[in-house]
Scaffold this motif. Structure first.
Motif, short mmCIF file in Angstrom:
data_model
loop_
_atom_site.label_atom_id
_atom_site.label_comp_id
_atom_site.label_asym_id
_atom_site.label_seq_id
_atom_site.Cartn_x
_atom_site.Cartn_y
_atom_site.Cartn_z
N GLU A 93 -75.89 -70.70 -15.31
CA GLU A 93 -75.71 -70.61 -13.86
C GLU A 93 -76.18 -71.92 -13.21
N PRO A 94 -75.49 -72.39 -12.17
CA PRO A 94 -76.01 -73.54 -11.42
C PRO A 94 -77.42 -73.22 -10.93
N GLY A 95 -78.30 -74.20 -11.04
CA GLY A 95 -79.70 -74.00 -10.67
C GLY A 95 -80.59 -73.77 -11.87
N GLU A 96 -79.97 -73.46 -13.01
CA GLU A 96 -80.76 -73.21 -14.23
C GLU A 96 -80.80 -74.42 -15.15
N GLU A 97 -80.38 -75.58 -14.65
CA GLU A 97 -80.34 -76.78 -15.49
C GLU A 97 -81.72 -77.12 -16.03
N GLY A 98 -81.75 -77.63 -17.24
CA GLY A 98 -83.02 -78.06 -17.83
C GLY A 98 -83.42 -77.22 -19.02
N ALA A 99 -84.62 -77.51 -19.54
CA ALA A 99 -85.07 -76.87 -20.79
C ALA A 99 -85.64 -75.46 -20.56
N GLU A 100 -85.81 -75.06 -19.31
CA GLU A 100 -86.28 -73.72 -18.92
C GLU A 100 -87.76 -73.52 -19.27
N SER A 101 -88.32 -72.45 -18.68
CA SER A 101 -89.77 -72.21 -18.85
C SER A 101 -90.05 -71.57 -20.21
N ASP A 102 -91.32 -71.61 -20.62
CA ASP A 102 -91.73 -70.97 -21.89
C ASP A 102 -91.43 -69.47 -21.84
N GLU A 103 -91.61 -68.90 -20.65
CA GLU A 103 -91.37 -67.46 -20.52
C GLU A 103 -89.89 -67.13 -20.74
N GLN A 104 -89.02 -67.94 -20.10
CA GLN A 104 -87.57 -67.72 -20.28
C GLN A 104 -87.17 -67.93 -21.74
N GLN A 105 -87.82 -68.89 -22.39
CA GLN A 105 -87.46 -69.21 -23.78
C GLN A 105 -88.23 -68.36 -24.80
N ARG A 106 -89.14 -67.52 -24.32
CA ARG A 106 -89.93 -66.62 -25.17
C ARG A 106 -90.64 -67.37 -26.29
N ILE A 107 -91.37 -68.38 -25.88
CA ILE A 107 -92.12 -69.17 -26.87
C ILE A 107 -93.60 -69.20 -26.51
N GLY A 108 -94.42 -69.66 -27.49
CA GLY A 108 -95.86 -69.71 -27.25
C GLY A 108 -96.41 -68.32 -27.00
N ARG A 109 -97.14 -68.17 -25.92
CA ARG A 109 -97.75 -66.85 -25.65
C ARG A 109 -96.74 -65.82 -25.16
N TYR A 110 -95.53 -66.30 -24.85
CA TYR A 110 -94.48 -65.35 -24.43
C TYR A 110 -93.61 -64.89 -25.60
N ALA A 111 -93.97 -65.34 -26.80
CA ALA A 111 -93.20 -64.93 -27.98
C ALA A 111 -93.28 -63.42 -28.17
N GLU A 112 -92.21 -62.85 -28.72
CA GLU A 112 -92.17 -61.39 -28.91
C GLU A 112 -92.41 -61.05 -30.37
N ALA A 113 -92.45 -59.78 -30.64
CA ALA A 113 -92.76 -59.32 -32.00
C ALA A 113 -91.76 -59.90 -33.01
N GLY A 114 -90.51 -59.92 -32.64
CA GLY A 114 -89.49 -60.40 -33.59
C GLY A 114 -89.22 -61.89 -33.51
N SER A 115 -89.96 -62.62 -32.69
CA SER A 115 -89.71 -64.07 -32.55
C SER A 115 -90.03 -64.79 -33.84
N PRO A 116 -89.26 -65.85 -34.16
CA PRO A 116 -89.58 -66.65 -35.35
C PRO A 116 -91.00 -67.22 -35.25
N ALA A 117 -91.62 -67.40 -36.44
CA ALA A 117 -93.02 -67.86 -36.48
C ALA A 117 -93.21 -69.18 -35.74
N TRP A 118 -92.21 -70.09 -35.89
CA TRP A 118 -92.34 -71.42 -35.27
C TRP A 118 -92.21 -71.34 -33.74
N ALA A 119 -91.67 -70.22 -33.22
CA ALA A 119 -91.59 -70.05 -31.77
C ALA A 119 -92.96 -69.73 -31.20
#
Lengths: 227, 127
Positions: A94-120
């Motif tokens: 969507e226009p306005g979403e340009e860029g690498a996005e937030s950690d939360e949107q990308q589900r990485i670091g502390r926002y990683a979920e149970a099924g997220s890859p280990a490196w995420a």
């Protein structure tokens, strides 16, 4: 048996393209051999075997020049769509979403979920590498294929030049030659046109059931919606 | 340079392996010029590629006569060699020789060659 069928169905898309790829390469080898031998005989040389042909620089450059352009196409598409959008295209964010996005949107670091890859879940270099792994691998394959094209292309080009009673050229002279850039650009232009067509046509046209298309009833203006 | 690409996948890795036999075309070029210098034109004709040998003589002339008439100068010592695929160029002190690799070995495609800027070599003997 059921599990095997299920596994087959789960991977049907990859398997179909793998089979088509192998068939196409084999077809290219046979058609290329017939064409090559036709020219060999006309030049007073001997026909070569299929094995000799697929081991030749002539076959290698034809394969590599197509590979590099395909991987360049996907590499560019993957990377450019991070930063650029096309309103109405299901291939775009969507226009306005340009860029690498937030950690939360990308589900990485502390926002990683149970099924997220280990490196995420990792931090630092590992997370950066995994976050960019698709682009890095596609870009690396593009560069290696392009390098292979230049090496095999020089060998094929010089064999042709010697056949024409001309001096061979160095690798540096070859990669700045019209022959090398003609081979590269003729492939790039077609790949770029195909991406442009996909991005623009998918705004207004639909393919029912395809995830590459918007749902048939989706408005032309809706972006990033896949059916 | 002879470059072997075992399978298309190896194209990605650029060069899987190179094995360049530069000695054989040099020997073939030297033998050809030795035959010419020894006035053994018949022997030299047997070292030509078939297309070259067919094209060389004028009507009613033998290949050996045509080679004699071509008056090729002495070859001299080899100074450089380039091998790409089935083609080779051997530079001798007094000549540049182009060869092609056939199933029975290297044969001379062109000899008595002088460079012409931006154009093919101008050769006394060629296919």
């Amino acid at each position: 048996m059921v599990a095997a069928v299920r596994r087959l169905k789960d991977n049907a898309l990859s398997l179909m393209f793998l089979i088509l790829f192998v068939l196409s390469v084999c077809g290219q080898a046979v058609a290329g051999l017939l064409d090559y031998n036709d020219r060999q005989v006309a030049a007073g040389a001997e026909p070569v075997s299929l094995l000799d042909y697929v081991a030749s620089s002539s076959f290698a450059v034809d394969v590599a020049e197509n590979w590099q352009s395909e991987y360049l196409q996907f590499f560019l598409f993957i990377m450019v769509t991070v930063w650029l959008v096309q309103r109405g295209s299901p291939e775009s964010k969507e226009p306005g979403e340009e860029g690498a996005e937030s950690d939360e949107q990308q589900r990485i670091g502390r926002y990683a979920e149970a099924g997220s890859p280990a490196w995420a879940r990792a931090r630092g270099l590992r997370l950066w590498v995994f976050s960019n792994s698709l682009g890095l691998v596609m870009g690396a394959i593009f560069l290696l294929s392009w390098l292979a094209q230049s090496v095999a292309g020089q060998a094929a080009y010089n064999a042709g030049r010697l056949g024409d009673l001309r001096d061979p050229v160095s690798w540096s002279a070859y990669v700045t030659s019209p022959e090398f850039w003609n081979r590269s650009l003729q492939n790039w232009q077609s790949e770029l046109l195909a991406v442009l067509s996909m991005v623009v046509l998918s705004i207004y046209l639909r393919q029912r059931g395809s995830p590459e298309s918007k749902p048939v009833g989706a408005p032309h203006a809706s972006t990033g919606v896949e059916g | 340079m002879r470059i072997l690409f075992a399978v298309p996948a190896l194209a990605v890795l650029a060069v899987a392996g190179c094995s360049v036999d530069t000695a054989s075309p040099v020997r073939a070029a030297e033998r050809f010029h030795a035959a010419i210098a020894g006035r053994q034109e018949q022997t030299a004709c047997a070292m030509l590629a078939r297309k070259t040998a067919d094209k060389l003589p004028a009507p009613g002339q033998t290949c050996a006569d045509a080679l004699r008439e071509a008056k090729l100068g002495p070859g001299g010592r080899p100074t450089s060699v380039s091998v790409w695929g089935e083609e080779a160029q051997v530079r001798l002190a007094g000549d540049t020789v182009f060869l092609h690799r056939f199933s029975d070995g290297w044969r001379v495609r062109a000899a008595g060659c002088r460079p012409v800027p931006d154009l093919p070599y101008d050769c006394e003997v060629e296919d």
